[in-house]
Design a protein around this motif. Structure first.
Motif, PDB file in Angstrom:
ATOM      1  N   LYS A  41       3.017   0.437  -4.948  1.00 24.12           N
ATOM      2  CA  LYS A  41       3.285  -0.256  -3.680  1.00 24.12           C
ATOM      3  C   LYS A  41       2.056  -1.083  -3.266  1.00 24.12           C
ATOM      4  CE  LYS A  41       5.359   0.834   0.755  1.00 24.12           C
ATOM      5  NZ  LYS A  41       4.581   1.349   1.883  1.00 24.12           N
ATOM      6  N   SER A  42       0.859  -0.471  -3.418  1.00 24.03           N
ATOM      7  CA  SER A  42      -0.363  -1.208  -3.049  1.00 24.03           C
ATOM      8  C   SER A  42      -0.685  -2.277  -4.074  1.00 24.03           C
ATOM      9  CB  SER A  42      -1.554  -0.271  -2.923  1.00 24.03           C
ATOM     10  OG  SER A  42      -1.200   0.895  -2.272  1.00 24.03           O
ATOM     11  N   GLY A  43      -0.372  -1.998  -5.339  1.00 29.80           N
ATOM     12  CA  GLY A  43      -0.619  -2.979  -6.399  1.00 29.80           C
ATOM     13  C   GLY A  43       0.092  -4.293  -6.104  1.00 29.80           C
ATOM     14  N   THR A  91      -7.444   3.258  -8.967  1.00 33.35           N
ATOM     15  CA  THR A  91      -8.158   3.301  -7.684  1.00 33.35           C
ATOM     16  C   THR A  91      -8.626   4.737  -7.393  1.00 33.35           C
ATOM     17  OG1 THR A  91      -6.102   3.704  -6.504  1.00 33.35           O
ATOM     18  CG2 THR A  91      -6.788   1.408  -6.717  1.00 33.35           C
ATOM     19  N   ALA A  92      -9.532   4.854  -6.428  1.00 34.74           N
ATOM     20  CA  ALA A  92     -10.001   6.179  -6.005  1.00 34.74           C
ATOM     21  C   ALA A  92      -8.816   7.014  -5.530  1.00 34.74           C
ATOM     22  CB  ALA A  92     -11.016   6.015  -4.879  1.00 34.74           C
ATOM     23  N   ASN A  93      -7.913   6.354  -4.814  1.00 31.27           N
ATOM     24  CA  ASN A  93      -6.726   7.040  -4.295  1.00 31.27           C
ATOM     25  C   ASN A  93      -5.834   7.542  -5.426  1.00 31.27           C
ATOM     26  OD1 ASN A  93      -4.942   7.722  -2.068  1.00 31.27           O
ATOM     27  ND2 ASN A  93      -3.606   6.103  -2.843  1.00 31.27           N
ATOM     28  N   PHE A  94      -5.700   6.724  -6.455  1.00 34.45           N
ATOM     29  CA  PHE A  94      -4.840   7.106  -7.579  1.00 34.45           C
ATOM     30  C   PHE A  94      -5.445   8.297  -8.330  1.00 34.45           C
ATOM     31  CE2 PHE A  94      -2.183   6.600 -11.304  1.00 34.45           C
ATOM     32  CZ  PHE A  94      -0.988   6.174 -10.752  1.00 34.45           C
ATOM     33  N   MET A  95      -6.780   8.309  -8.453  1.00 34.62           N
ATOM     34  CA  MET A  95      -7.444   9.442  -9.118  1.00 34.62           C
ATOM     35  C   MET A  95      -7.170  10.733  -8.346  1.00 34.62           C
ATOM     36  SD  MET A  95     -11.095   7.829 -10.357  1.00 34.62           S
ATOM     37  CE  MET A  95     -11.784   9.347 -10.989  1.00 34.62           C
ATOM     38  N   THR A  96      -7.191  10.637  -7.023  1.00 38.88           N
ATOM     39  CA  THR A  96      -6.923  11.830  -6.200  1.00 38.88           C
ATOM     40  C   THR A  96      -5.505  12.328  -6.457  1.00 38.88           C
ATOM     41  OG1 THR A  96      -8.382  10.957  -4.515  1.00 38.88           O
ATOM     42  CG2 THR A  96      -6.886  12.698  -3.818  1.00 38.88           C
ATOM     43  N   LYS A  97      -4.560  11.379  -6.474  1.00 39.01           N
ATOM     44  CA  LYS A  97      -3.156  11.778  -6.675  1.00 39.01           C
ATOM     45  C   LYS A  97      -2.979  12.465  -8.028  1.00 39.01           C
ATOM     46  CE  LYS A  97      -1.551   7.598  -5.369  1.00 39.01           C
ATOM     47  NZ  LYS A  97      -0.638   6.503  -4.988  1.00 39.01           N
ATOM     48  N   LEU A  98      -3.623  11.908  -9.059  1.00 41.76           N
ATOM     49  CA  LEU A  98      -3.473  12.500 -10.396  1.00 41.76           C
ATOM     50  C   LEU A  98      -4.136  13.862 -10.478  1.00 41.76           C
ATOM     51  CD1 LEU A  98      -3.966   9.575 -12.934  1.00 41.76           C
ATOM     52  CD2 LEU A  98      -1.884  10.401 -11.869  1.00 41.76           C
ATOM     53  N   PRO A 122     -11.012   3.005 -14.149  1.00 41.62           N
ATOM     54  CA  PRO A 122     -11.396   3.009 -12.731  1.00 41.62           C
ATOM     55  C   PRO A 122     -12.065   1.700 -12.293  1.00 41.62           C
ATOM     56  CG  PRO A 122     -12.273   4.940 -13.871  1.00 41.62           C
ATOM     57  CD  PRO A 122     -11.776   3.994 -14.919  1.00 41.62           C
ATOM     58  N   ALA A 123     -11.819   1.353 -11.053  1.00 43.55           N
ATOM     59  CA  ALA A 123     -12.463   0.186 -10.432  1.00 43.55           C
ATOM     60  C   ALA A 123     -12.527   0.447  -8.942  1.00 43.55           C
ATOM     61  CB  ALA A 123     -11.650  -1.076 -10.699  1.00 43.55           C
ATOM     62  N   MET A 124     -13.733   0.454  -8.418  1.00 41.79           N
ATOM     63  CA  MET A 124     -13.882   0.674  -6.975  1.00 41.79           C
ATOM     64  C   MET A 124     -15.307   0.371  -6.557  1.00 41.79           C
ATOM     65  SD  MET A 124     -13.637   4.814  -7.192  1.00 41.79           S
ATOM     66  CE  MET A 124     -12.396   4.709  -8.445  1.00 41.79           C
TER      67      MET A 124
HETATM   68  C1  LIG Z   1      -8.697  -5.978  -0.251  1.00 40.80           C
HETATM   69  C2  LIG Z   1      -8.670  -4.558  -0.739  1.00 40.80           C
HETATM   70  C3  LIG Z   1      -9.263  -4.257  -1.921  1.00 40.80           C
HETATM   71  C4  LIG Z   1      -9.272  -2.946  -2.410  1.00 40.80           C
HETATM   72  N1  LIG Z   1      -9.865  -2.656  -3.604  1.00 40.80           N
HETATM   73  C5  LIG Z   1      -9.921  -1.396  -4.020  1.00 40.80           C
HETATM   74  C6  LIG Z   1     -10.572  -1.080  -5.262  1.00 40.80           C
HETATM   75  O1  LIG Z   1     -11.088  -1.942  -5.973  1.00 40.80           O
HETATM   76  N2  LIG Z   1     -10.611   0.212  -5.650  1.00 40.80           N
HETATM   77  C7  LIG Z   1     -10.056   1.215  -4.912  1.00 40.80           C
HETATM   78  O2  LIG Z   1     -10.167   2.382  -5.324  1.00 40.80           O
HETATM   79  N3  LIG Z   1      -9.411   0.940  -3.759  1.00 40.80           N
HETATM   80  C8  LIG Z   1      -9.321  -0.330  -3.292  1.00 40.80           C
HETATM   81  N4  LIG Z   1      -8.680  -0.605  -2.119  1.00 40.80           N
HETATM   82  C9  LIG Z   1      -7.997   0.488  -1.411  1.00 40.80           C
HETATM   83  C10 LIG Z   1      -6.638   0.753  -2.064  1.00 40.80           C
HETATM   84  O3  LIG Z   1      -5.844  -0.425  -2.035  1.00 40.80           O
HETATM   85  C11 LIG Z   1      -5.875   1.885  -1.373  1.00 40.80           C
HETATM   86  O4  LIG Z   1      -6.606   3.089  -1.497  1.00 40.80           O
HETATM   87  C12 LIG Z   1      -4.490   2.054  -1.939  1.00 40.80           C
HETATM   88  O5  LIG Z   1      -3.836   3.089  -1.253  1.00 40.80           O
HETATM   89  C13 LIG Z   1      -4.504   2.376  -3.440  1.00 40.80           C
HETATM   90  O6  LIG Z   1      -3.207   2.354  -3.944  1.00 40.80           O
HETATM   91  P1  LIG Z   1      -2.811   3.000  -5.371  1.00 40.80           P
HETATM   92  O7  LIG Z   1      -3.019   4.472  -5.244  1.00 40.80           O
HETATM   93  O8  LIG Z   1      -1.387   2.632  -5.593  1.00 40.80           O
HETATM   94  O9  LIG Z   1      -3.690   2.392  -6.395  1.00 40.80           O
HETATM   95  C14 LIG Z   1      -8.650  -1.922  -1.641  1.00 40.80           C
HETATM   96  C15 LIG Z   1      -8.041  -2.255  -0.429  1.00 40.80           C
HETATM   97  C16 LIG Z   1      -8.055  -3.537   0.022  1.00 40.80           C
HETATM   98  C17 LIG Z   1      -7.384  -3.865   1.337  1.00 40.80           C
END
Ligand SMILES: Cc1cc2nc3c(=O)[nH]c(=O)nc-3n(C[C@H](O)[C@H](O)[C@H](O)COP(=O)(O)O)c2cc1C
Length: 310
Positions: A41-43, A91-98, A122-124
């Motif tokens: 959804k965030s992707g 993402t950091a969030n995705f690592m937490t979910k996994l 990973p990228a953050m």
């Molecule tokens: C502009 C923007 C850039 C972001 N870039 C990152 C990033 O590079 N790495 C990361 O872990 N979270 C990043 N975030 C936060 C994630 O989008 C957020 O944690 C989201 O819930 C992750 O979704 P996912 O679990 O589907 O990947 C960013 C948020 C915004 C608004």
């Protein structure tokens, strides 16, 4: 070049580096690989299904409850279809979910249901990466057997510098090349491996035994790593609390003698790793009845050395 004619499933997460997944798709397609994608959804905030589909020539999957796609390809067959699953950016969030084992959307459900290797990219932001919570998740995910590439050190989109930058599509492609190369080599040679692990027990009577302290963890991990390489692996294990993967042929034994017999039955192999803590002694005879507490147990048993050869 060995990344050819492979089926790659790419899960695109919600990070700023998501656009780089398009480059990897292009590289993979150029080398005749079939690529399917799941967009979280965030992707979707970072790349559009239209750009992805234009490159993959396949539908982009998004919603687990999408009736059209669930009949076309369900979350189980999507994970079975792939030779490898890549999550980029992770993402950091995705690592937490996994690390919590969540199955709350299509991406996490496919991963939890998968029997394939999963490469996390990973990228953050550097602070997010070095945060104790993320590092704890990293350790958990490595323990679960997830593969990792990166992150690299460098300047980030936010302007800060440090570790957290996603590996480039070229670096990921080279990683995939090595990964499939190793798999091909093993497949071509049809390697077979045998791993022994855990303790053995040598019973003095129906309830007492001599043993060595051993969790068996090392052998289970070695067997898992070998089978991940596509090597046909047999695990011969003494009593432990561990559960092995279904694709590892597992034989449970108790005594050193049983271990020896089981090893002989499974020879020859190309690789043998003997990680078991085989007991060094065994009583010359096992008493049929429980020895009495007030009996001098050590007088009533005669220990033989080198039980592993008996
Ligand atoms: C502009 C923007 C850039 C972001 N870039 C990152 C990033 O590079 N790495 C990361 O872990 N979270 C990043 N975030 C936060 C994630 O989008 C957020 O944690 C989201 O819930 C992750 O979704 P996912 O679990 O589907 O990947 C960013 C948020 C915004 C608004």
């Amino acid at each position: 070049m060995t990344v050819k004619n492979k089926k790659i499933l790419i899960i695109i997460g919600g990070g700023i580096a998501a656009y780089k997944s398009l480059d990897l798709i292009r590289l993979l397609k150029k080398n005749n690989n079939d690529v399917k994608t799941i967009l979280t959804k965030s992707g979707k905030e970072f790349v559009t299904p239209l750009s992805i589909t234009t490159l993959t020539k396949n539908k982009t999957f998004e919603d687990i409850f999408d009736k059209n796609t669930e009949s076309e390809i369900d979350h189980i067959s999507l994970s079975r279809w792939a030779d490898l699953i890549i999550v980029m950016p992770t993402t950091a969030n995705f690592m937490t979910k996994l690390s919590l084992g969540k199955a709350e959307d299509l991406a996490t459900t496919v991963i939890l249901a998968s029997n394939k290797d999963i490469l996390l990219v990973p990228a953050m932001n550097v602070r997010m990466w070095i945060h104790k919570a993320t590092q704890k998740n990293l350790k958990t995910l490595q323990d679960y057997g997830y593969l990792f590439i990166g992150p690299e050190k460098g300047e980030m989109a936010c302007g800060e510098y440090g570790e957290g930058k996603m590996s480039s599509p070229r670096q990921i492609f080279t990683f995939l090349d090595n990964y499939f190369n190793k798999k091909n080599l093993v497949k071509k040679k049809n390697f077979k491996a045998l791993v022994t692990t855990g303790p053995t027990r040598e019973y003095l009577d129906p309830v007492r035994y001599i043993s060595n302290e051993s969790s068996g963890k090392q052998g289970y991990e070695i067997a898992l790593a070998l089978s991940r390489l596509g090597i046909k692996t047999t695990l011969i294990t003494g009593p432990t609390n561990l559960v092995s993967r279904t694709n590892i042929k597992t034989k449970k034994i108790i005594s050193a003698k049983q271990m020896l017999e089981e090893v002989k039955k499974n020879l020859p192999v190309d690789i043998a790793i003997c990680a078991a803590a085989v007991a060094d002694f065994k009583p010359s005879k096992k008493n049929k009845n429980k020895l009495k507490k007030n009996q001098n147990i050590f007088k009533s048993i005669d220990l033989e050395k080198k039980s592993r050869y008996s």
